[in-house]
Design an enzyme around this catalytic site. Structure first.
Site, short mmCIF file in Angstrom:
data_model
loop_
_atom_site.label_atom_id
_atom_site.label_comp_id
_atom_site.label_asym_id
_atom_site.label_seq_id
_atom_site.Cartn_x
_atom_site.Cartn_y
_atom_site.Cartn_z
N HIS A 189 0.82 -1.21 0.00
CA HIS A 189 0.00 0.00 0.00
C HIS A 189 0.86 1.26 0.00
CE1 HIS A 189 -3.05 -2.98 0.89
NE2 HIS A 189 -3.79 -2.17 0.18
N GLU A 431 -11.82 -10.23 -5.44
CA GLU A 431 -10.38 -10.27 -5.24
C GLU A 431 -9.91 -11.60 -4.66
OE1 GLU A 431 -9.26 -6.93 -2.80
OE2 GLU A 431 -10.89 -7.24 -1.39
N ASP A 455 -5.19 -8.10 -5.05
CA ASP A 455 -5.38 -9.32 -4.25
C ASP A 455 -5.75 -10.51 -5.12
OD1 ASP A 455 -4.74 -8.78 -1.55
OD2 ASP A 455 -6.45 -7.41 -1.49
N CYS A 502 -10.44 -1.88 -9.96
CA CYS A 502 -9.89 -0.82 -9.12
C CYS A 502 -8.49 -1.20 -8.61
CB CYS A 502 -10.82 -0.50 -7.96
SG CYS A 502 -11.09 -1.88 -6.85
C1 PEP Z 1 -7.02 -4.83 -4.71
O1 PEP Z 1 -6.80 -5.80 -3.99
O2 PEP Z 1 -6.79 -4.81 -5.94
C2 PEP Z 1 -7.53 -3.59 -4.12
C3 PEP Z 1 -7.91 -2.58 -4.87
O3 PEP Z 1 -7.58 -3.52 -2.77
P1 PEP Z 1 -6.28 -3.25 -1.85
O4 PEP Z 1 -5.12 -2.93 -2.76
O5 PEP Z 1 -6.63 -2.11 -0.97
O6 PEP Z 1 -6.12 -4.54 -1.12
MG MG Z 2 -7.58 -5.87 -1.95
#
Ligand code: PEP
Ligand code: MG
Length: 566
Positions: A189, A431, A455, A502
Site C-alpha cells: 500500500h 479479489e 489481491d 480498481c
Molecule cells: C485490490 O486488492 O486490488 C484492491 C484494490 O484492494 P487493496 O489494494 O486495498 O487490497
Molecule cells: Mg484488496
C-alpha cells in the site's frame, strides 16, 4: 558518483537532497530538572519500566510458537530488570538532575559505547538489543514521538529502511520529491500511495542506508530503477533535462482534463479515482475524475489513535461525497489486515495474516464497529451519490450478512429520528478466486462488481504481493488471472451489472487495452495516473483487439500474453 540498483515502484525522476530517516531517530532533549521534580521523575521511571516490561510479557506470549524470539524478548526484559540499570538511571536523576528521558538515553548511550569498544562479535549483538530496549522505553517515555517530518526540507528525497502506508500519507502533505527504501515491494500500500502522488520511488535498494550521507545530492531514477549518489555535473544536467521533459508531458496531459474517455470505436469508459486519504480529493477534483471508484477507509483505523466515532466518520464521508457530487463515491468498508495493520482494532497476531482476519471478516467479527461505519455512510448519503463496497468477499453469505446489518442500521436510525438515505448501491470486490468463480451468484445479490486485481493476483497465484523476493511470480497477465477477469465480466453482464477494475492493473498503461477488450466497463485508478490512462483509452480501438482476445486467452503463459499485447 555512485549508482545503486533498486526496484522502481513509482516512475519518474526526482532530484534533491537525501534525508535519512532511521526508525530509531527519537528526539531527546537534554533537559535538566529542578530538585522538586526528582520524586516525580523517579516515579515515572518505575511506572514506565513496568509498562514496557508488561508490553514485553505480552509479546513473549504472542511468540508462543518461536522459542528464539521469546529468548530475545526475555533478554530485553532482563536489561530492564538489571539492578545496575535501576541504580545508574536513578542516580542520573537524583544526583545529576537529569530528566527521565535524558537519564535513560545517557545510560544506554554509555552502555552501547562500552560494548562497542570491546570489539567482540557476541557483544556487538548485545548492542542491537540495548538499542532496541532503549528505543522501546524512550518511545514510551516520550509518549508522542517528535514528528520527524517537521525538519524535512521541501526538496528532500526520503531515505528509509522501509516505509509504512501511514507514513507515506503524512509525506503527502510535504513537498517531498521522491522516496527510496531498503525494503518494500511494488504492490504494498505504501507503493500504491506513492504512485497516486506521482512520487518517484524505489524499493529494495540494497545497502542503501550505509551508502548515503544526510543532505547529499541524489537522484531517484524511477524509470530505470537507479539511485544516483553525488552525481557528476554531466549526469545532473542529463537528469535535469529528463525531469523537465517529464514535466512537459504532464503539462500536455492536462489538456485531456475535459476530454471524455471514449475509445476510438465509441465505448465510453467511466474513469474514476482511488483515494486512500481524504486529502487526495483535491487531485480527484483537479483532474475532473468521474468520481471515486474506491475510497479505502483504512486510514481511519490505521492513523487514528482511537477508534473513529460514528460522528467523525460521518463528517469525513459527507465531506468527500459533497466534494464529489454529482459524481459517485464508492466507500469501501474497513479493509485492514495483511500489510495494513491497525493498532486500535486489536487483531490477534496471526501466522498467516493475508489468509486471516482481514477485510469483511473483521467487520463481521466486530459488528458494533461495522455498524458505526455503516450508519455513518447511510447518514452521509443524503445526496444519494454514495455506494458501499465490501472487501475480501469469498462467497454470497457475507453479502447477505452485510445486507442484514444495513437493514438493522436503517431501522435504528429511523427509530432515533436521525436523517439518512438507504437508497444505496452495494458492490462486492472480486479479489478472491472463489468470488470470481461464483461471480454469477455474487452479481445476483449486488448492484455492481469491482475487481481488486492486487489481491486477485496474490490469491490466484499464491504469491504474497508484498514479498519482493518472489515478485517474479506476481504476474498480472497470468492466463488464470485473465480467465477469472473474463468470467467475472461475462457473469455480471449476463445480469446487466457493471464491472470495474480498481486494482493497480487499471493504473498501468500496458494493461488498459487488454482490460477493455475483456469487457471491463469502468476503471478506478490512482489520481496521479488518471490522465495518462485517459490517453490510453482514447487511443484504444476495442473492436481491433477483440478478435485477438481468444488467442490471448488461449495463451499458456503470461510471457506469451505479454508478447501479444505489446
Ligand atoms: C485490490 O486488492 O486490488 C484492491 C484494490 O484492494 P487493496 O489494494 O486495498 O487490497
Ligand atoms: Mg484488496
Amino acid at each position: 558518483m555512485k549508482k545503486i540498483q533498486g526496484n522502481s515502484v513509482s516512475s519518474g525522476v526526482a532530484i534533491g537532497k537525501a534525508k535519512i530517516i532511521r526508525k530509531r531517530d527519537l528526539y531527546i532533549e537534554r533537559r535538566k530538572i529542578h530538585k522538586d521534580e526528582v520524586k516525580v521523575e523517579l516515579s515515572r521511571f518505575k511506572k514506565d519500566v513496568k509498562f514496557v516490561s508488561n508490553e514485553l510479557d505480552k509479546l513473549i506470549q504472542d511468540f508462543s510458537y518461536s522459542q528464539e524470539n521469546r529468548d530475545i524478548l526475555e533478554s530485553h526484559k532482563m536489561i530492564l530488570q538489571d539492578p545496575e540499570f535501576d541504580k545508574k538511571v536513578s542516580k542520573l536523576i537524583t544526583k545529576d538532575l537529569n530528566s527521565l528521558e535524558h537519564a535513560v538515553s545517557s545510560y544506554f548511550s554509555e552502555a552501547v559505547e562500552v560494548f562497542n569498544s570491546m570489539n567482540d562479535m557476541y557483544l556487538s549483538h548485545r548492542v542491537n538489543d540495548l538499542e532496541d530496549v532503549s528505543y522501546r522505553l524512550l518511545s514510551h517515555i516520550l509518549g508522542v514521538k517528535k514528528d520527524v517530518l517537521e525538519d524535512i526540507e521541501e526538496n528532500s528525497i526520503l531515505i528509509m529502511e522501509n516505509i509504512t502506508p501511514s507514513f507515506v500519507t503524512k509525506v503527502f502533505k510535504k513537498n517531498i520529491h521522491g522516496l527510496c527504501t531498503e525494503r518494500g515491494s511494488k504492490n504494498s500500500h505504501s507503493s500504491i500511495i506513492a504512485r497516486s502522488m506521482n512520487l518517484p520511488m524505489l524499493v529494495n535498494t540494497m545497502g542503501l542506508m550505509g551508502n548515503i550521507k544526510d543532505g547529499g545530492d541524489i537522484i531517484v531514477d524511477g524509470n530505470n530503477g537507479y539511485l544516483i549518489i553525488d552525481p557528476t555535473k554531466k549526469i545532473l544536467e542529463k537528469y535535469k533535462t529528463i525531469y523537465s521533459k517529464e514535466q512537459n508531458v504532464r503539462t500536455k496531459l492536462l489538456k485531456l482534463i475535459d476530454v471524455e474517455p471514449v475509445t476510438i470505436d465509441g465505448k465510453i469508459i467511466k474513469l474514476m479515482s482511488n483515494i486512500e486519504i481524504p486529502q487526495e480529493i483535491d487531485q480527484v477534483v483537479k483532474f475532473h475524475s468521474a468520481g471515486i471508484g474506491l475510497f479505502r477507509t483504512e486510514f481511519l483505523f490505521i492513523d487514528f489513535e482511537d477508534l473513529p466515532s460514528e460522528e467523525e466518520q460521518y463528517e469525513i464521508y459527507k465531506s468527500i461525497a459533497e466534494q464529489s457530487n454529482p459524481n459517485s463515491v464508492v466507500i469501501r468498508t474497513i479493509d485492514v489486515g495483511g500489510d495494513k495493520l491497525s493498532r486500535i482494532l486489536n487483531i490477534a497476531s496471526e501466522d498467516n495474516p493475508n489468509l486471516g482476519c482481514r477485510g469483511i471478516r473483521i467487520s463481521l467479527k466486530n459488528i458494533p464497529i461495522f455498524k458505526q461505519q455503516i450508519r455513518a455512510i447511510l447518514r452521509a448519503n443524503m445526496q444519494g451519490n454514495i455506494k458501499i463496497m465490501f472487501p475480501m468477499i469469498s462467497g454470497v453469505n457475507e453479502i447477505i450478512e452485510c445486507k442484514k446489518i444495513i437493514k438493522t442500521c436503517s431501522e435504528e436510525l429511523s427509530k432515533a429520528g436521525i436523517p439518512y438515505n438507504s437508497e444505496i448501491e452495494l458492490g462486492a470486490m472480486i479479489e478472491i478466486p472463489s468470488a470470481a468463480v461464483i461471480s454469477d451468484s455474487i452479481a445476483e445479490v449486488c448492484d455492481f462488481l469491482s475487481i481488486g486485481t492486487n489481491d486477485l493476483i496474490q490469491y490466484t497465484l499464491a504469491v504474497d504481493r508484498n514479498n519482493q523476493a518472489i515478485s517474479d511470480y506476481y504476474k498480472p497477465t497470468h492466463p488464470a488471472v485473465l480467465k477469472l477477469i473474463k468470467l467475472t465480466v461475462d457473469n455480471a453482464h449476463q445480469l446487466g451489472k457493471k464491472v470495474a477494475v480498481c486494482g493497480e492493473m487499471a493504473s498501468e498503461n500496458k494493461y488498459i487495452k487488454l482490460l477493455l477488450a475483456l469487457g471491463v466497463d469502468e476503471l478506478s485508478v490512482s489520481p496521479g495516473r488518471l490522465l495518462a490512462i485517459k490517453k490510453e483509452i482514447i487511443n484504444c480501438d476495442i473492436s481491433k483487439i477483440k478478435p485477438k482476445l481468444d488467442k490471448i486467452l488461449a495463451c499458456k503463459t503470461s510471457e506469451e500474453v505479454d508478447k501479444l499485447i505489446k
